[in-house]
Design a protein around this motif. Sequence first.
Motif, PDB file in Angstrom:
ATOM      1  N   LEU A  66       6.313  -5.830   2.511  1.00  0.00           N
ATOM      2  CA  LEU A  66       4.880  -5.785   2.792  1.00  0.00           C
ATOM      3  C   LEU A  66       4.101  -5.320   1.571  1.00  0.00           C
ATOM      4  CD1 LEU A  66       2.562  -6.042   4.805  1.00  0.00           C
ATOM      5  CD2 LEU A  66       3.010  -3.682   5.531  1.00  0.00           C
ATOM      6  N   GLU A  67       4.621  -4.310   0.878  1.00  0.00           N
ATOM      7  CA  GLU A  67       3.925  -3.808  -0.306  1.00  0.00           C
ATOM      8  C   GLU A  67       3.865  -4.860  -1.405  1.00  0.00           C
ATOM      9  OE1 GLU A  67       5.600  -0.155  -1.598  1.00  0.00           O
ATOM     10  OE2 GLU A  67       5.196   0.899   0.282  1.00  0.00           O
ATOM     11  N   ALA A  69       4.009  -8.069  -0.938  1.00  0.00           N
ATOM     12  CA  ALA A  69       3.167  -9.172  -0.463  1.00  0.00           C
ATOM     13  C   ALA A  69       1.694  -8.887  -0.705  1.00  0.00           C
ATOM     14  CB  ALA A  69       3.430  -9.428   1.014  1.00  0.00           C
ATOM     15  N   TRP A  70       1.217  -7.669  -0.294  1.00  0.00           N
ATOM     16  CA  TRP A  70      -0.210  -7.432  -0.461  1.00  0.00           C
ATOM     17  C   TRP A  70      -0.598  -7.226  -1.929  1.00  0.00           C
ATOM     18  CZ3 TRP A  70       0.849  -2.566   2.773  1.00  0.00           C
ATOM     19  CH2 TRP A  70       0.950  -1.413   1.987  1.00  0.00           C
ATOM     20  N   THR A  71       0.331  -6.702  -2.730  1.00  0.00           N
ATOM     21  CA  THR A  71       0.034  -6.558  -4.159  1.00  0.00           C
ATOM     22  C   THR A  71      -0.048  -7.920  -4.834  1.00  0.00           C
ATOM     23  OG1 THR A  71       1.161  -4.410  -4.218  1.00  0.00           O
ATOM     24  CG2 THR A  71       0.804  -5.530  -6.326  1.00  0.00           C
ATOM     25  N   ALA A  72       0.918  -8.791  -4.529  1.00  0.00           N
ATOM     26  CA  ALA A  72       0.929 -10.132  -5.123  1.00  0.00           C
ATOM     27  C   ALA A  72      -0.281 -10.945  -4.672  1.00  0.00           C
ATOM     28  CB  ALA A  72       2.219 -10.852  -4.749  1.00  0.00           C
ATOM     29  N   ALA A  73      -0.655 -10.823  -3.396  1.00  0.00           N
ATOM     30  CA  ALA A  73      -1.810 -11.566  -2.889  1.00  0.00           C
ATOM     31  C   ALA A  73      -3.097 -11.111  -3.571  1.00  0.00           C
ATOM     32  CB  ALA A  73      -1.922 -11.386  -1.383  1.00  0.00           C
ATOM     33  N   THR A  74      -3.233  -9.795  -3.751  1.00  0.00           N
ATOM     34  CA  THR A  74      -4.438  -9.270  -4.405  1.00  0.00           C
ATOM     35  C   THR A  74      -4.527  -9.729  -5.853  1.00  0.00           C
ATOM     36  OG1 THR A  74      -4.360  -7.303  -2.991  1.00  0.00           O
ATOM     37  CG2 THR A  74      -5.710  -7.181  -4.959  1.00  0.00           C
ATOM     38  N   VAL A  75      -3.398  -9.673  -6.572  1.00  0.00           N
ATOM     39  CA  VAL A  75      -3.376 -10.103  -7.976  1.00  0.00           C
ATOM     40  C   VAL A  75      -3.685 -11.595  -8.077  1.00  0.00           C
ATOM     41  CG1 VAL A  75      -1.896 -10.442  -9.994  1.00  0.00           C
ATOM     42  CG2 VAL A  75      -1.827  -8.276  -8.744  1.00  0.00           C
ATOM     43  N   ALA A  76      -3.096 -12.394  -7.176  1.00  0.00           N
ATOM     44  CA  ALA A  76      -3.313 -13.843  -7.210  1.00  0.00           C
ATOM     45  C   ALA A  76      -4.785 -14.180  -6.970  1.00  0.00           C
ATOM     46  CB  ALA A  76      -2.437 -14.528  -6.165  1.00  0.00           C
TER      47      ALA A  76
END
Length: 313
Positions: A66-67, A69-76
């Motif tokens: 989960l961590e 996922a949300w970090t990668a989504a925010t960066v993307a």
Amino acid sequence: MSWSIPFMPEQASNFAPGVDLLFYALLAFSFGLGLVLTFLVVRYSARYRAGSRADRSGRRARSLRLEIAWTAATVAIAFGLFAWGAVLFVDRNKAPADAIEIAAIGKQWMWKFRHPGGQREINELHVPVGQPVVVSLASQDVIHSFFVPAFRVKQDAVPGRTTRVWFTATKPGRYHLFCAEYCGTQHSGMRGQVIAMQPERYAAWLEARSGGEPLAAAGERLFRSLGCSGCHGAESRIPAPSLEGLYRRPVPLASRRTVIADEAYLRDSILQPQKHIVAGYGAVMPSYDELIDEDELQMIVAYIKSLAEDREP
């Protein structure tokens, strides 16, 4: 009577739809992120309120997936918005080759415009619909900022530099022109209008105001009156670089560097001639920094640019 407050200014240029779409995307992302954070704050405030039976032992349940996922989504998303804005920025700085070039000077407290045919305007700028227009900006005193909200374009006019902004008007009409940089006590009064006209009406407007000296012709006259042709003329006996076809060409320097003869180079060569010494020539040209004003400098630059246009096939 109907009352309405427009959320955004009217879209009247080629840039307006793209800029607005990016703005809405940023707004949607910020709103969505705000909702998630608000939900979490309210949820944990209710769960851990005074007197609740929530577990306060300090044990944490952690999900690495989960961590990530949300970090990668925010960066993307952040990089996606950055790339989107970068594309708009690059397009904003790449004017088409067939654009009409209009010289503009900001001064306390007005905008002065001069069309290629010599037509002059103060606080009004007439442009044709559907044709790219480049406004070449200079400042006579302090920093000003050319801002047309309906076109979604804004560009500073900086003392000692030439800056450019371009746009294509898409709808006929009158649109507000502001100075968006505080420039003195009467800054709020430095207003004007950009008047977009159908091409045939614009041509008729130019014809009705013809008779003025074209910008390049005025530059040639000034070029000769200042004695520049004595060194840079074809029959000159003084060794000086030729200006024929110079604009936008590479120039080898005595420092073994090569620069492109753009507007900034031409300006520096006139005001700060020791900055770029052309290879094979001596540092003998005097500075014209205190001898000509911004208006005259634009004329001379327009003339030198026209020498390159005359040689194009």
